[in-house]
Structures are given as structure tokens and as C-alpha cells.
Design a protein around this motif. Sequence first.
Motif, PDB file in Angstrom:
ATOM      1  N   SER A  94     -64.260 -39.062  55.530  1.00 24.03           N
ATOM      2  CA  SER A  94     -65.316 -38.295  56.616  1.00 24.03           C
ATOM      3  C   SER A  94     -66.673 -38.273  56.069  1.00 24.03           C
ATOM      4  N   LEU A  95     -67.811 -38.133  56.362  1.00 22.52           N
ATOM      5  CA  LEU A  95     -68.711 -38.124  55.809  1.00 22.52           C
ATOM      6  C   LEU A  95     -69.836 -37.108  55.024  1.00 22.52           C
ATOM      7  N   LYS A  96     -68.733 -36.363  54.477  1.00 16.63           N
ATOM      8  CA  LYS A  96     -68.588 -35.179  53.459  1.00 16.63           C
ATOM      9  C   LYS A  96     -67.964 -36.456  52.184  1.00 16.63           C
ATOM     10  N   ARG A  97     -66.988 -36.550  52.781  1.00 16.23           N
ATOM     11  CA  ARG A  97     -66.234 -37.238  51.301  1.00 16.23           C
ATOM     12  C   ARG A  97     -66.851 -38.203  50.922  1.00 16.23           C
ATOM     13  N   LYS A  98     -67.669 -39.206  51.815  1.00 12.61           N
ATOM     14  CA  LYS A  98     -68.024 -41.026  51.814  1.00 12.61           C
ATOM     15  C   LYS A  98     -69.339 -40.377  51.154  1.00 12.61           C
ATOM     16  N   ALA A  99     -70.192 -38.889  51.441  1.00 14.82           N
ATOM     17  CA  ALA A  99     -71.462 -38.992  49.735  1.00 14.82           C
ATOM     18  C   ALA A  99     -70.711 -38.862  48.654  1.00 14.82           C
ATOM     19  N   MET A 127     -69.553 -41.496  47.011  1.00 16.17           N
ATOM     20  CA  MET A 127     -70.666 -42.077  46.523  1.00 16.17           C
ATOM     21  C   MET A 127     -71.510 -42.021  45.205  1.00 16.17           C
ATOM     22  N   ALA A 128     -71.550 -40.198  45.738  1.00 11.66           N
ATOM     23  CA  ALA A 128     -72.210 -39.803  44.455  1.00 11.66           C
ATOM     24  C   ALA A 128     -71.854 -39.807  42.866  1.00 11.66           C
ATOM     25  N   ASP A 134     -68.430 -35.374  62.051  1.00  8.07           N
ATOM     26  CA  ASP A 134     -67.211 -36.698  61.650  1.00  8.07           C
ATOM     27  C   ASP A 134     -66.570 -37.227  62.949  1.00  8.07           C
ATOM     28  N   ARG A 168     -75.805 -36.715  58.513  1.00  5.12           N
ATOM     29  CA  ARG A 168     -75.244 -35.201  58.420  1.00  5.12           C
ATOM     30  C   ARG A 168     -75.390 -34.388  59.408  1.00  5.12           C
ATOM     31  N   PHE A 184     -66.748 -40.653  63.616  1.00  5.13           N
ATOM     32  CA  PHE A 184     -65.696 -41.725  63.230  1.00  5.13           C
ATOM     33  C   PHE A 184     -65.059 -41.960  64.812  1.00  5.13           C
ATOM     34  N   LEU A 219     -77.344 -42.650  49.410  1.00  6.20           N
ATOM     35  CA  LEU A 219     -77.191 -41.313  49.866  1.00  6.20           C
ATOM     36  C   LEU A 219     -77.684 -40.089  50.412  1.00  6.20           C
TER      37      LEU A 219
END
Lengths: 252, 319
Positions: free
Chosen positions: B66-71, B74-75, A70, A53, A74, A46
Amino acid sequence: MTDKDMLFDYLLRLGDNSLILGQRLAEWTGHTPMLEEDLALTNVGLDLIGQARMLLTYAGEVEGKGRDEDRLAFHRDTAEWRNLLLLEQPNGDFAKTMARQFFFDHFQYLQFEALSTSSDERLAGIAAKSLKEIAYHRRHSTDWILRLGDGTAESHEKMQTAIDELWGFVPEMFEMDATDEALLDAGIGIDVARLRPAWDAAVNAILAEATLARPEDSWSVRGSREGKHSEHLGYLLAEMQFLQRAYPDAKW
Amino acid sequence: MDARTDDLDRLEAEFQAKVDAEQRIEPKDWMPDRYRQTLIRQMSQHAHSEVVGMLPEGNWLTRAPSLKRKAILMAKIQDEGGHGLYLYSATETLGISRDEMFDQLHTGKAKYSTIFNYPTLTWADVGAIGWLVDGAAITNQIALCRCSYGPYARAMIRICKEESFHQRQGYEIMMTMAQGTKEQKEMAQDALNRWWWPTLMMFGPNDSNSANSAQSMKWKIKRQSNDELRQKFIDATVPQAEYLGLKIPDDELKWNEERGAYDFGEIDWDEFKAVVSGNGLCNRERLKARIDAHDGGKWVRDAALAYAAKKAARKAEAA
């Protein structure tokens, strides 16, 4: 390359390192040797995704072509990635994952410590913020090198094998190219080659304490800064990028 | 009646009086053996569900869009591992070790929630799990916050706070997809179609067929019946589905003005029994993943123990 192109490339290197390693750690979720490690490895993952990010967002802004984090994560193919070869290597067993993490954590700590005084305030801020996290990552992986190296005969053998298998990926971390030199001159970037003695001193001491042998420098590979990667990266990207590639018009 | 039985009856009466007076039972208090065994069964099953539940969502962690969704995912999965840890610790207060509990899981003696034997086929399933499965779990767990066994009740209070964040993130994924492209809407509807009935089954058999319920209610381990909780969940969730513009796959679902609740169709208990007894798509894979992680990680845990022992010996020698 213009100054802007070079800074963009530099930020990609940093951001891609964090993202690719974070993605690798995500693969462990639910499968680690003990529940406490599931928590620890997701924690590290994390942190790394958080760093990625910030760095990729900044990279996109510097580039000025409207690419956000993104878009960069991606929609780039292997040749456009700038992460270290070490970090895209498959997880292997727990010893291999820890060896990869140990080499990188010690490197990244020194790298971000130096970057925290960069003349680029935003980069310095990201580095300073991340440094506390990296200090924890470094302690975590170091503890495992000691436990596995000086644990049982079986763990010692697995840990030594992992160290040997990844040793040739270490020199690439300390390479300087024209972009590094230019950014160093501008006061933005740092001299990673100069970090090697401190890295060696720390790693040698830990390997010795863990009763592990420091491998001979018999081989080394390089190329990530020019987009030359191992075969493993393509599979990692195919998995990571699937949804964005399959449904390019969708927002998630 | 001999003196010992007499004694046992007195202890049991005192125990029940304490429960009736809404006092918490703590680990060192006397408790009937059946109360202890019921809690071990229920709490360890709950802990196992948290840990096995990491797998279906973990299936999409490396492919999060998306990276936000991934983070966020994961949390969330990390929280679930944390819930597993507190629940194992809370269960250990009843005199069983984590290793024994793992052994019961791996040999099939202990169960985990059947819901996790269904596959996650699209990203919308991650949304549906957060929205529906975590939503159902919260409905159950809010009732458990007042459970008579102190360590379980306290664990539930902490867990409920995090679960409500999980439910919101799931709903938000569904919302984004329900408002998205044609394919995303289809994925969202398909996920609702597949997860709706299995979620309703999470509340357990109908009250008339629930073997353990009456005793658990008397002991105040359980505060509301399966059917009451299921109804509560449906009544809360139907308007949420309407807001998303998605259709719940139940033609008999309709508001009953008189009851002030939704009527709904018959649950297919044969399917439930089939999945419980091993015929779900993922039963074998989920269990195998846990066994592989545990058995495959034994050398790591052994090394940690050996290292700790060596370190302690060196320290003793130096002193």
C-alpha cells in the motif's frame, strides 16, 4: 466529460506524476553513490509519495466510486495512468536520474506555485504544502547538475548525454489539452504552457553555469494524457502492483 | 621494567579506574590501543550492518502493498542510512576514515550482521525483520547506551528511539497479516519460522564460547552477556508471538517457573558458522551490491570533489 470527470482526470495527472517518480526513486535505495545521497533521494521519494497520497485520495473522492489511494495506485493498468512520459523513464545512471529530476523539479515548482492559488481550496492547500518540499528537491537536483556538468570530464560527458537523452520528453510537460483548458477557465487549473518561459530561463542559466549545452529541439514524444505510455511503465506497474493483484482479497 | 612500560601501566590503571567509576571515555582521552581497536571493530561492524541492512528491506520497497506501507518502509530505511552515518562518524573519532572502513567491508576484513545474508522472500519478511531483527537490535543497543565510550553511547541513545518505532511497525505488519487471509497467515508463520533462529544467533555465541566478551565487560563496552541478552529478548518476544497467534518454531520452548524465564532449544551453531563463513543465500549479493554502489558511484563523488575545488579556486581568484 463532465466537470467532475475532468477534475478527477486532472488530479490523477498530478498524483500519478508524484507516484511514478517516487517509485523510481525508491529503486535507488541502498544503491546510490554515497550514503548521503541514499538519505537525500529517499527524502525526495518520500515527499513525492506523500503528495501522491493526498492527490489520489482527493481524486478518488471526486470520482465518487469508492476508489481510495490504493485502489487507484494498485488497480489501474497502463492505459489508465496519466503521469508524464519523462517520469516513467528508467533511472539509468546517476546523471540520468538527476536530469529527469532537474527537468521535473523546475516544472513542478512552477506548476504547484501556480496551483497554490487555485479556486479549488483543497488542491490549493496540497500545492502550497508541497511547494516547500519541491523547493528543496529543486535545489538538490540543481546542485547535482552543476557538480556533474562542471565536475570532471567524465561526469560532464555523462551529464550531457543524460540531458540529450531526456530532452524530447520536456515539451509534454507544457502541453495543454481540452481538460486543461476547461479547468483553467473554471479557475481550478493553470496554464502550463505559460510556465515555459520561466522554466527555460531557469534551466538555460543553470545549464550554462554547468557548462552544459542546451540540446536542439530535434525530437519530442507525447501521449500520457491519453494513456499512451512507453514500454517502461508496464514493468514498473507489474512490480509495484504485484501484491495487490496477486492477493486481491487481502488487507495489508 | 623500563620507564615507558611503567608509564603505560599507570595510564592503563587510570583508564580502568575511570571506566570503573562510570565516567565516559571521550575521543581525546588516552585509551589502550586494544580498547580502540575493539571499538573500531564493533562500531564499524555496527555501521556496516545498518547500511547492508537497507538492502533486504529495500528488496520490498518497490513492491510494498500500500502507499502508506511504502512511505513507512521508505522512512525506516532512511533512518537506517542515518544510523549508518552517525555510527561512521562516531567511529571516525577513533582515528579511522569512512573510506578505510568501506575498504575493510568490501575486502571482507570487516563484517556486518550475518542476519542480512538471509533473503526476504515475502512481504511478511519485512514485518519479521522489524519485529524480530530490530527487536533483537534494540535489546543489544539499550545495553550499549551505557557503553564506556561516549560517542558510541550517545549514538545508541539516539538510535534506540528510532528503532523502537521500527519494531512497532514490524509488529503491526505481522499483526495485520496474522489476522488476514489464509495466505497472509501462512506468510506470517513462514516468516517467523525462517527468522526466529537467525535472530537468536544475532546475540552471538554462548558466553562459554565468546572470546571477546570478558575483556569487553571489563572495559564496560559490553554491559550484559550474550546469553543474558538473548534470554531477555526471548522472554519479551514469546508473549508477542502468542498474541499474534503464531507458533515459535522451537518444540523445547516452555516457561520455567523456577527461573522466571523461558527454556528454549539448542541453537544450531553449525548453521551460524556456515552463514558467517559465506554460505548464506545472500552473502555475495549483499556485498556485491555495496561494492557496486561504491565503485559505480566513484565518478559522482569525484565530480563533487572536482566541482568543490573549482568553486573554491574561483572564489580565491575573485577575492
